[in-house]
Design a protein around this motif. Structure first.
Motif, short mmCIF file in Angstrom:
data_model
loop_
_atom_site.label_atom_id
_atom_site.label_comp_id
_atom_site.label_asym_id
_atom_site.label_seq_id
_atom_site.Cartn_x
_atom_site.Cartn_y
_atom_site.Cartn_z
N SER A 93 0.83 -1.20 0.00
CA SER A 93 0.00 0.00 0.00
C SER A 93 0.87 1.25 0.00
CB SER A 93 -0.90 0.02 1.24
OG SER A 93 -0.11 0.26 2.41
N LYS A 94 0.23 2.34 -0.32
CA LYS A 94 0.83 3.64 -0.04
C LYS A 94 0.85 3.84 1.47
CE LYS A 94 -1.35 5.57 -4.21
NZ LYS A 94 -2.30 6.58 -4.75
N VAL A 95 1.79 4.64 1.94
CA VAL A 95 1.83 4.95 3.37
C VAL A 95 1.22 6.34 3.54
CG1 VAL A 95 3.26 5.16 5.43
CG2 VAL A 95 3.87 3.49 3.66
N HIS A 96 -0.08 6.35 3.79
CA HIS A 96 -0.82 7.61 3.87
C HIS A 96 -0.43 8.40 5.12
CE1 HIS A 96 -3.53 5.83 0.85
NE2 HIS A 96 -3.90 7.08 0.60
N SER A 97 -0.51 9.70 5.01
CA SER A 97 -0.37 10.58 6.17
C SER A 97 -1.74 10.80 6.80
CB SER A 97 0.22 11.93 5.76
OG SER A 97 0.06 12.88 6.81
N TYR A 98 -1.73 10.94 8.11
CA TYR A 98 -2.99 11.23 8.81
C TYR A 98 -3.60 12.54 8.37
CZ TYR A 98 0.12 14.04 11.81
OH TYR A 98 1.05 14.95 12.28
N ARG A 99 -2.85 13.38 7.66
CA ARG A 99 -3.40 14.65 7.18
C ARG A 99 -4.14 14.50 5.85
NH1 ARG A 99 -2.14 18.44 10.69
NH2 ARG A 99 -0.24 18.22 11.94
N ASP A 100 -4.20 13.30 5.31
CA ASP A 100 -4.98 13.06 4.11
C ASP A 100 -6.47 13.21 4.44
OD1 ASP A 100 -4.48 11.16 1.27
OD2 ASP A 100 -6.51 11.51 2.03
N PRO A 101 -7.21 13.98 3.66
CA PRO A 101 -8.62 14.25 4.01
C PRO A 101 -9.57 13.10 3.73
CG PRO A 101 -8.05 15.33 1.95
CD PRO A 101 -6.77 14.76 2.49
N ARG A 102 -9.07 11.92 3.36
CA ARG A 102 -9.94 10.81 2.98
C ARG A 102 -10.85 10.32 4.09
NH1 ARG A 102 -6.39 5.32 3.27
NH2 ARG A 102 -5.16 5.86 5.10
N THR A 103 -10.54 10.68 5.34
CA THR A 103 -11.31 10.15 6.48
C THR A 103 -12.46 11.05 6.91
OG1 THR A 103 -9.81 11.23 8.05
CG2 THR A 103 -9.28 8.98 7.40
N PHE A 104 -12.58 12.24 6.37
CA PHE A 104 -13.56 13.20 6.90
C PHE A 104 -14.98 12.63 6.85
CE2 PHE A 104 -10.82 17.19 5.86
CZ PHE A 104 -9.98 16.85 6.90
N THR A 105 -15.41 12.15 5.69
CA THR A 105 -16.77 11.63 5.55
C THR A 105 -16.95 10.34 6.33
OG1 THR A 105 -16.94 12.63 3.35
CG2 THR A 105 -18.53 10.90 3.89
N VAL A 106 -15.95 9.48 6.26
CA VAL A 106 -16.00 8.19 6.96
C VAL A 106 -16.16 8.40 8.46
CG1 VAL A 106 -14.58 6.20 7.62
CG2 VAL A 106 -14.73 6.89 5.23
N PHE A 107 -15.43 9.36 9.00
CA PHE A 107 -15.46 9.64 10.44
C PHE A 107 -16.89 9.93 10.90
CE2 PHE A 107 -15.40 12.89 13.81
CZ PHE A 107 -14.76 12.19 14.82
N ASP A 108 -17.54 10.86 10.24
CA ASP A 108 -18.90 11.23 10.64
C ASP A 108 -19.86 10.05 10.51
OD1 ASP A 108 -18.13 13.83 11.21
OD2 ASP A 108 -18.53 14.54 9.17
N GLU A 109 -19.75 9.31 9.40
CA GLU A 109 -20.67 8.18 9.17
C GLU A 109 -20.48 7.08 10.20
OE1 GLU A 109 -19.81 4.87 7.96
OE2 GLU A 109 -21.94 4.35 8.12
N VAL A 111 -18.97 7.13 13.26
CA VAL A 111 -19.31 7.53 14.63
C VAL A 111 -20.82 7.59 14.80
CG1 VAL A 111 -19.16 9.41 16.31
CG2 VAL A 111 -17.13 8.74 15.03
N SER A 112 -21.52 8.09 13.79
CA SER A 112 -22.98 8.15 13.87
C SER A 112 -23.59 6.75 13.92
CB SER A 112 -23.51 8.91 12.65
OG SER A 112 -24.92 8.90 12.64
N ARG A 113 -23.02 5.82 13.14
CA ARG A 113 -23.59 4.46 13.06
C ARG A 113 -23.31 3.64 14.32
NH1 ARG A 113 -21.53 -0.37 11.15
NH2 ARG A 113 -19.74 0.59 10.12
N ILE A 114 -22.09 3.68 14.81
CA ILE A 114 -21.73 2.85 15.97
C ILE A 114 -22.05 3.56 17.28
CG2 ILE A 114 -19.83 1.68 17.15
CD1 ILE A 114 -18.49 1.28 14.47
N GLY A 115 -21.84 4.87 17.31
CA GLY A 115 -22.09 5.65 18.52
C GLY A 115 -20.82 5.94 19.30
N ILE A 191 -13.97 -3.98 16.13
CA ILE A 191 -13.41 -4.24 14.80
C ILE A 191 -14.48 -4.82 13.88
CG2 ILE A 191 -11.80 -5.77 13.57
CD1 ILE A 191 -9.85 -5.28 15.99
N GLY A 192 -15.28 -5.73 14.42
CA GLY A 192 -16.37 -6.31 13.64
C GLY A 192 -17.43 -5.28 13.29
N LEU A 193 -17.80 -4.43 14.25
CA LEU A 193 -18.80 -3.39 13.99
C LEU A 193 -18.34 -2.42 12.91
CD1 LEU A 193 -19.94 -2.55 17.65
CD2 LEU A 193 -21.32 -3.64 15.86
N ALA A 194 -17.03 -2.19 12.85
CA ALA A 194 -16.48 -1.27 11.85
C ALA A 194 -16.36 -1.92 10.47
CB ALA A 194 -15.10 -0.77 12.30
N GLY A 195 -16.61 -3.23 10.40
CA GLY A 195 -16.53 -3.91 9.12
C GLY A 195 -15.11 -4.19 8.67
#
Length: 466
Positions: A93-109, A111-115, A191-195
């Motif tokens: 894989s590429k070694v992504h930086s935590y500053r990559d914005p790819r997580t913004f949408t995933v984060f909200d979805e 956290v909302s789904r699992i709580g 881990i299972g809840l996160a798929g």
């Protein structure tokens, strides 16, 4: 005198050092330094320059051998970022930086789904959109993820490249928001809840564990690689010469400012969740109760913008300018999400101030004093939150790392918090890295004894509130 090699990787630079342990103290000699920056590839992904980082680490280790073969070597680094390996343990894989914005949408979805309550009850980790949990979920559509057999965090990825051994160290694993902080083991139900596939998660090891011998690297072959507290802040905290840790806090001051205390037990109460307090694991069954504050990243990004405009300012020059602009008192929130992205930091700060109806900084001195004073104010808020959720009364603060060399920031922090600030060690991460290795080798009996040696190894400065 016993020699150890410590590799410390930060988000903008890396060091390789020799640690020499005597009966009186620990001596640190940095034999190799290098800078690195995040890069953007043709796909728009924000990545670490992994080839540069690994090549520079190897150069540093080879330089260290000029002073004799070490007892062992250990690696620490920043948290949350990782690489994916295939069935033959090759990085795919590429070694992504935590500053990559790819997580913004995933984060909200997610956290909302699992709580929030479900995620926090076991992990005890603060909610940051770049935690490994959200990075891995964001990566599920990538070909490398579909082909991956396991993932490794940065220090363990390097350990694997050097020794061929696959395992994950717990202090860094705790930052993923996928570890049960009470059991010091993976939170497989979450881990299972996160798929996420359970098989991605390797066996865990504690600081002090022997990883293996370097092989396939010529003159480096045969060096014993052991685990330190591989999250750099965990090593930094191990390197603090606490006198009474029940009343002492720390600020590990670098790209990020990590503000917290060392504890024997985590705190995952509703109040801790509300304050977004994190419980990261430390060496020898300790817990680092802390909170992230965006740190010198703000000033470094301003410097990067000014360099692009052919104005190359050093930190000492900017601090000197700030000391001439003490009357400028506009404050920003360092943790404002817009400040996490790269580029155009002066404009981001300017626009933020205009939106809040406060006077924006104009000169280099005003930008610098605004940032430093805002950091001190954020430290005050964070210390108060930690006192509230832990019931402890903090009487002094240890400021570690590069930021501890900025006297103006130390004094502003003492003034804002109303308590004594003690500096150093600047190289606390290297001290902690070497201390854990020396304890594992049986040269130092325990962490308390190591901290006595560390206290003898540097000169601390105190700042009294005024």
């Amino acid at each position: 005198m016993e020699n150890f090699i410590a590799v410390d990787l930060g988000a903008t630079s890396g060091r390789v050092a020799i640690g020499r342990v005597t009966k009186e103290k620990i001596e640190i000699e940095i034999v190799h330094r290098f800078s690195h920056e995040i890069i953007e590839d043709v796909d728009g992904d924000i990545l670490w320059n992994w080839k540069l980082i690994t090549s520079q680490v190897l150069i540093g280790i080879e330089k260290s051998l000029s002073q004799g073969f070490p007892i062992s070597l250990a690696i620490d680094s920043w948290a949350v970022d990782y690489g994916l390996l295939d069935n033959e343990d090759r990085l795919i894989s590429k070694v992504h930086s935590y500053r990559d914005p790819r997580t913004f949408t995933v984060f909200d979805e997610l956290v909302s789904r699992i709580g929030k309550e479900r995620i926090y009850q076991d992990t005890g980790i603060q909610f940051l959109n770049f935690n490994t949990l959200y990075q891995l979920v964001a990566a599920r559509a990538e070909d490398s993820f579909k082909s991956a057999s396991k993932f490794l965090l940065i220090p363990d990825l390097l350990n694997a490249q050097l020794t061929g051994k696959i395992s994950t160290e717990v202090t860094n694993a705790s930052t993923t928001q996928l570890l049960d902080v009470n059991r010091r083991g993976w939170d497989y139900p979450l881990i299972g809840l996160a798929g996420l596939p359970r098989e991605l998660f390797t066996d865990l090891h504690e600081p002090g564990t022997e990883i293996g011998l370097i092989k396939g690297f010529g003159a480096l072959d045969g060096i014993k690689v052991v685990a330190t507290a591989s999250h750099d802040t965990a090593s930094a905290v191990a390197g603090i010469p606490f006198i009474n840790r029940n009343s002492e806090a720390y600020i590990s001051s670098g790209t990020w400012s990590l503000v917290g205390i060392e504890s024997d037990t985590p705190v995952t109460s509703k109040e801790a969740l509300a304050a977004n307090i994190t419980n990261e694991l430390g060496a020898y069954n300790t817990v680092r109760i802390l909170k992230n504050v965006t740190g010198m990243w703000l000033l470094e990004e301003c410097r990067r913008t000014w360099r692009s405009e052919n104005e190359d300012w050093t930190i000492p020059q900017l601090v000197d300018e700030a000391s001439r602009n003490l009357e400028f008192d506009s404050l920003i929130d360092p943790n404002e999400p817009r400040f996490r992205s790269t580029g155009e930091m002066p404009n981001r700060i300017h626009e933020y101030c205009l939106e809040l109806g406060i006077k924006p900084p104009r000169t280099k001195g005003e930008f610098t004093i605004c940032i430093l004073r805002s950091l001190a104010a954020a430290y005050k808020r964070t210390i108060a939150e930690i006192e509230l959720v832990t019931g402890k009364q903090i009487s002094s603060i240890h400021i570690l790392g590069g930021g501890s060399q900025i006297s103006l920031l130390n004094q502003l922090t003492a003034n804002a918090c109303g308590i004594v600030v003690k500096t150093g060690p600047v190289e606390s991460t290297l001290f902690g890295n070497v201390a854990v290795q020396a304890i594992g080798a049986g040269i130092i009996p325990n962490l308390d004894a190591a901290r006595v040696l560390i206290a003898n190894s540097f000169i601390s400065e105190e700042f009294i509130p005024s």
